[in-house]
Design a protein around this motif. Structure first.
Motif, PDB file in Angstrom:
ATOM      1  N   PRO A  90      44.593  30.367 -38.093  1.00  0.00           N
ATOM      2  CA  PRO A  90      43.732  31.352 -37.431  1.00  0.00           C
ATOM      3  C   PRO A  90      44.117  31.541 -35.959  1.00  0.00           C
ATOM      4  O   PRO A  90      44.595  30.627 -35.294  1.00  0.00           O
ATOM      5  CB  PRO A  90      42.331  30.737 -37.540  1.00  0.00           C
ATOM      6  CG  PRO A  90      42.420  29.740 -38.652  1.00  0.00           C
ATOM      7  CD  PRO A  90      43.823  29.233 -38.636  1.00  0.00           C
ATOM      8  N   VAL A  91      43.890  32.737 -35.470  1.00  0.00           N
ATOM      9  CA  VAL A  91      44.086  33.021 -34.052  1.00  0.00           C
ATOM     10  C   VAL A  91      43.031  32.310 -33.218  1.00  0.00           C
ATOM     11  O   VAL A  91      43.282  31.889 -32.093  1.00  0.00           O
ATOM     12  CB  VAL A  91      44.026  34.548 -33.812  1.00  0.00           C
ATOM     13  CG1 VAL A  91      44.049  34.882 -32.323  1.00  0.00           C
ATOM     14  CG2 VAL A  91      45.175  35.237 -34.524  1.00  0.00           C
ATOM     15  N   HIS A  92      41.839  32.150 -33.804  1.00  0.00           N
ATOM     16  CA  HIS A  92      40.719  31.567 -33.065  1.00  0.00           C
ATOM     17  C   HIS A  92      39.923  30.684 -34.012  1.00  0.00           C
ATOM     18  O   HIS A  92      39.543  31.121 -35.100  1.00  0.00           O
ATOM     19  CB  HIS A  92      39.821  32.687 -32.520  1.00  0.00           C
ATOM     20  CG  HIS A  92      38.615  32.212 -31.780  1.00  0.00           C
ATOM     21  ND1 HIS A  92      38.658  31.726 -30.495  1.00  0.00           N
ATOM     22  CD2 HIS A  92      37.312  32.141 -32.153  1.00  0.00           C
ATOM     23  CE1 HIS A  92      37.445  31.393 -30.103  1.00  0.00           C
ATOM     24  NE2 HIS A  92      36.610  31.627 -31.097  1.00  0.00           N
ATOM     25  N   PRO A  93      39.646  29.427 -33.642  1.00  0.00           N
ATOM     26  CA  PRO A  93      38.894  28.539 -34.533  1.00  0.00           C
ATOM     27  C   PRO A  93      37.400  28.826 -34.484  1.00  0.00           C
ATOM     28  O   PRO A  93      36.911  29.445 -33.538  1.00  0.00           O
ATOM     29  CB  PRO A  93      39.195  27.157 -33.958  1.00  0.00           C
ATOM     30  CG  PRO A  93      39.396  27.403 -32.503  1.00  0.00           C
ATOM     31  CD  PRO A  93      40.081  28.745 -32.406  1.00  0.00           C
ATOM     32  N   PRO A  94      36.645  28.359 -35.479  1.00  0.00           N
ATOM     33  CA  PRO A  94      35.189  28.567 -35.442  1.00  0.00           C
ATOM     34  C   PRO A  94      34.542  27.689 -34.385  1.00  0.00           C
ATOM     35  O   PRO A  94      35.069  26.654 -33.991  1.00  0.00           O
ATOM     36  CB  PRO A  94      34.743  28.163 -36.847  1.00  0.00           C
ATOM     37  CG  PRO A  94      35.777  27.179 -37.298  1.00  0.00           C
ATOM     38  CD  PRO A  94      37.070  27.640 -36.690  1.00  0.00           C
ATOM     39  N   GLU A  95      33.380  28.138 -33.922  1.00  0.00           N
ATOM     40  CA  GLU A  95      32.573  27.366 -32.979  1.00  0.00           C
ATOM     41  C   GLU A  95      31.716  26.362 -33.742  1.00  0.00           C
ATOM     42  O   GLU A  95      31.448  26.521 -34.937  1.00  0.00           O
ATOM     43  CB  GLU A  95      31.636  28.303 -32.211  1.00  0.00           C
ATOM     44  CG  GLU A  95      32.327  29.253 -31.269  1.00  0.00           C
ATOM     45  CD  GLU A  95      32.409  28.715 -29.856  1.00  0.00           C
ATOM     46  OE1 GLU A  95      31.727  27.725 -29.543  1.00  0.00           O
ATOM     47  OE2 GLU A  95      33.167  29.302 -29.058  1.00  0.00           O
ATOM     48  N   SER A  96      31.237  25.375 -33.014  1.00  0.00           N
ATOM     49  CA  SER A  96      30.238  24.461 -33.565  1.00  0.00           C
ATOM     50  C   SER A  96      28.965  25.246 -33.868  1.00  0.00           C
ATOM     51  O   SER A  96      28.583  26.148 -33.115  1.00  0.00           O
ATOM     52  CB  SER A  96      29.939  23.349 -32.558  1.00  0.00           C
ATOM     53  OG  SER A  96      28.775  22.645 -32.926  1.00  0.00           O
ATOM     54  N   PRO A  97      28.275  24.938 -34.966  1.00  0.00           N
ATOM     55  CA  PRO A  97      27.052  25.687 -35.309  1.00  0.00           C
ATOM     56  C   PRO A  97      25.954  25.551 -34.269  1.00  0.00           C
ATOM     57  O   PRO A  97      25.043  26.372 -34.210  1.00  0.00           O
ATOM     58  CB  PRO A  97      26.626  25.081 -36.654  1.00  0.00           C
ATOM     59  CG  PRO A  97      27.336  23.768 -36.736  1.00  0.00           C
ATOM     60  CD  PRO A  97      28.615  23.924 -35.986  1.00  0.00           C
ATOM     61  N   ASP A  98      26.014  24.524 -33.432  1.00  0.00           N
ATOM     62  CA  ASP A  98      24.990  24.348 -32.397  1.00  0.00           C
ATOM     63  C   ASP A  98      25.533  24.681 -31.010  1.00  0.00           C
ATOM     64  O   ASP A  98      25.063  24.158 -29.999  1.00  0.00           O
ATOM     65  CB  ASP A  98      24.428  22.927 -32.421  1.00  0.00           C
ATOM     66  CG  ASP A  98      25.518  21.866 -32.216  1.00  0.00           C
ATOM     67  OD1 ASP A  98      26.714  22.223 -32.199  1.00  0.00           O
ATOM     68  OD2 ASP A  98      25.154  20.675 -32.073  1.00  0.00           O
ATOM     69  N   SER A  99      26.517  25.576 -30.928  1.00  0.00           N
ATOM     70  CA  SER A  99      27.086  25.969 -29.643  1.00  0.00           C
ATOM     71  C   SER A  99      26.027  26.672 -28.789  1.00  0.00           C
ATOM     72  O   SER A  99      25.100  27.293 -29.328  1.00  0.00           O
ATOM     73  CB  SER A  99      28.297  26.870 -29.847  1.00  0.00           C
ATOM     74  OG  SER A  99      27.929  28.047 -30.540  1.00  0.00           O
ATOM     75  N   PRO A 100      26.135  26.611 -27.453  1.00  0.00           N
ATOM     76  CA  PRO A 100      25.133  27.240 -26.586  1.00  0.00           C
ATOM     77  C   PRO A 100      24.974  28.735 -26.850  1.00  0.00           C
ATOM     78  O   PRO A 100      25.916  29.418 -27.268  1.00  0.00           O
ATOM     79  CB  PRO A 100      25.700  26.986 -25.179  1.00  0.00           C
ATOM     80  CG  PRO A 100      26.573  25.787 -25.319  1.00  0.00           C
ATOM     81  CD  PRO A 100      27.176  25.891 -26.686  1.00  0.00           C
TER      82      PRO A 100
END
Length: 593
Positions: free
Chosen positions: A24-34
């Motif tokens: 992927p060009v960009h990874p997923p964020e943490s589900p509890d990201s700000p």
């Protein structure tokens, strides 16, 4: 890159076969990201949103009364353009008192009520901060004019002796962003011609001296004042302009209004770097970062939830622009490269990939935007052929855009933008598909860029025309009377909120659908991988997350319809499909498992 086994062609109803992304060009964020890393924030331009008292100018009580519209729309926060005490020489971006509300817009109590009501609706509130310059009616500047050269009062601004035998020439050759020279000579208290002061914008907007400790202490105090009143962050005007190069050396090129973003985007596509912004001695100097590190520490001291800083920083290249987004500085910075990218698929792919990589290099989200109070609305901008230079305003005698084409492309562009990982900003009225007012009489224009350029630049009034709320009401429901500070075009009635709310296929309902699905699927926190196989005139990518299926996004900028992969289930489309195919200037969100 994700791949498709066979190219998609018109009539290929089965569509290509989609494979799982591997890099992927960009990874997923943490589900509890700000919250701010994936928020959608809506810009309210106070004088043009809603008028509560009938004077023809929007105000804070008018905003408060219409906040339910934002809740129904589905955004996370609102950003308020300036409402501070101001003589309004530049629509409030000339601040005379940073701790009070201009009577045009209401009172501090009105601001408190607005913040309280927004929070009750689960909307955060971002306010504008204008630190590069003040109004010439600010008490500090009045004191500076009354004081002598070399005084402590003048040291808070950039006063300099002129060149020439009698100081009759400005201290250097800098020009104002609004046109004309960037220096104005004062008359000293004894009546003699005196020093010059710097104003990168209008002559009524003198630049602060950010090397002075009083200036730094004052703005840190202003931050605390509004944080204590409950605001959730600040959009920082001209964030790249505070610090000037030592010695204020001459600079040959004039900075155009908001920069030439099309030229910057062309450099991205060509693989060449644009001229770095910091080569201009009044933009993007390294000293600004010390200021923002101090501000970030103040905001962090208020604890959870995060209060944020968003930079208006017109900086090239992106690898330098993201310096503002390092972990101890700003949280967000508008992605103006994306805003300025023409409606060309290869250009869009290039700017999205580069943006995500640049922001990711400092652990920040990208912050996408297509319109604001300083540029021609994208529903109008996209009504011109790709490659047309973006005008600073459009007049009745200028080449006119194709309004129908512009709206179709604007809907597709927004559908594409809101599927990208990160945060996004919307400008008031774009959810209605509002075009610029392109027939505004010159005698009614108020933008100082129009006045200072002797009309060679039409300026920004066309994107600032008051909102249409009710098609059959006086002033289109903007206030209790027919009065509006700028005239609304006749065509605005067809875009009114009451003509679109609940109407299937309307632009307002498209935005509501996009924002609902974006929230339900946590699209702003997803990963991104481009899909190969569609050809150079299609933007296609997958936004994925471990907690849900893959969201396939296909934006067709080509001349022929294209198909979706087998099994793709359409969630939202910017326009109707044609026999299951995605037509020209249309974007689609689809779940594909």
């Amino acid at each position: 890159m994700t791949s498709i086994s066979t190219p998609t062609r018109a009539g290929d109803l089965a569509g290509p076969s989609l494979h799982v992304p591997t890099t992927p060009v960009h990874p997923p964020e943490s589900p509890d990201s700000p919250w701010w890393r994936h928020a959608v924030i809506y810009q309210v331009y106070p004088r043009s949103w809603a008028d509560s008292d009938g004077d023809g100018i929007g105000d804070l009580p008018g905003i408060t009364a219409r906040l339910d519209h934002l809740r129904r729309l589905g955004v996370d926060a609102l950003w308020l353009s300036p409402f501070y005490t101001s003589p309004q020489a530049d629509a409030g971006y000339d601040v005379a008192d940073y701790r009070d509300v201009d009577p045009t817009f209401g009172t501090l109590a009105d601001a408190d009520r607005l913040i309280e009501r927004a929070h009750a609706l689960d909307l955060r509130v971002i306010v504008d901060l204008v630190p590069n310059h003040s109004s010439d009616e600010h008490p500090w500047f009045r004191a500076a004019l009354a004081a002598a050269p070399g005084s402590a009062e003048r040291a808070r601004y950039l006063f300099r002796d002129g060149r020439g035998a009698a100081g009759e020439l400005p201290p250097n050759n800098w020009e104002s962003v609004f046109g004309g020279r960037a220096w104005t000579r004062v008359t000293e208290p004894d009546g003699t011609p005196g020093q010059w002061y710097l104003h990168l914008f209008d002559s009524r907007q003198p630049d602060f001296n950010w090397q002075h400790p009083d200036v730094r202490a004052e703005f840190e105090s202003v931050l605390r004042f509004w944080l204590d009143r409950g605001v959730d962050g600040f959009r920082v005007d001209v964030a790249h302009g505070l610090v000037k190069k030592d010695g204020l050396p001459d600079h040959e090129a004039r900075t155009q209004m908001l920069g030439d973003t099309e030229q910057a985007a062309a450099h991205v596509l060509e693989g060449a770097e644009p001229e770095p912004t910091h080569h201009t001695p009044y933009w993007d100097q390294d000293g600004v970062h010390e200021v923002y590190r101090a501000w970030r520490a103040i905001l962090d001291s208020y604890g959870a939830p995060d209060r944020i800083l968003c930079a208006e920083a017109w900086v090239e290249p992106q690898e330098r622009a993201v310096h503002y987004l390092r972990p101890d500085e700003m949280h967000q910075a508008f992605n103006f490269d994306f805003l300025g990218t023409p409606w060309v698929a290869e250009d869009l792919v290039a700017v999205v990939e580069r943006s995500l990589q640049a922001a990711g290099s400092v652990g920040a989200p990208s912050t996408w935007v297509l319109s604001n109070h300083d540029v021609v609305r994208h529903a109008t901008r996209l009504g011109y052929a790709p490659g047309t230079k973006r005008p600073n305003g459009i007049g009745a005698d200028d080449p006119q855009p194709d309004r129908e084409l512009g709206l179709r492309r604007a809907r597709a562009a927004t559908t594409l933008m809101l599927a990208l990982p990160g945060s996004a900003y919307l400008y008031q009225g774009e959810e209605l598909g509002l075009p610029d007012s392109t027939d505004l009489p010159d005698e009614l224009r108020q933008d100082p860029s129009f006045l200072r350029s002797a009309g060679t630049e039409k300026g920004r009034d066309g994107c600032r025309v008051p909102m249409p709320w009710a098609a059959d009401a006086e002033g289109l429901g903007f206030g209790p009377t027919h009065r509006t500070w700028l005239p609304q075009p006749d065509v605005y009635a067809s875009y009114a909120v009451d003509r679109q709310f609940g109407v299937a296929g309307s632009t307002l309902e498209l935005y509501r659908d996009l924002l609902r699905v974006r929230r339900e699927l946590a699209v702003g926190s997803g990963s991104l991988a481009f899909v190969e196989g569609y050809g150079s005139d299609v933007v296609a990518f997958v936004n994925a997350s471990p907690s849900r299926g893959r969201l396939l996004v296909v934006a067709n900028l080509g001349s022929e319809p294209v198909a979706l992969p087998d099994g793709a289930r359409v969630l939202v489309s910017s326009g109707p499909l044609e026999g299951g195919l995605v037509p020209t200037d249309t974007s689609v969100w689809a779940i594909w498992s």
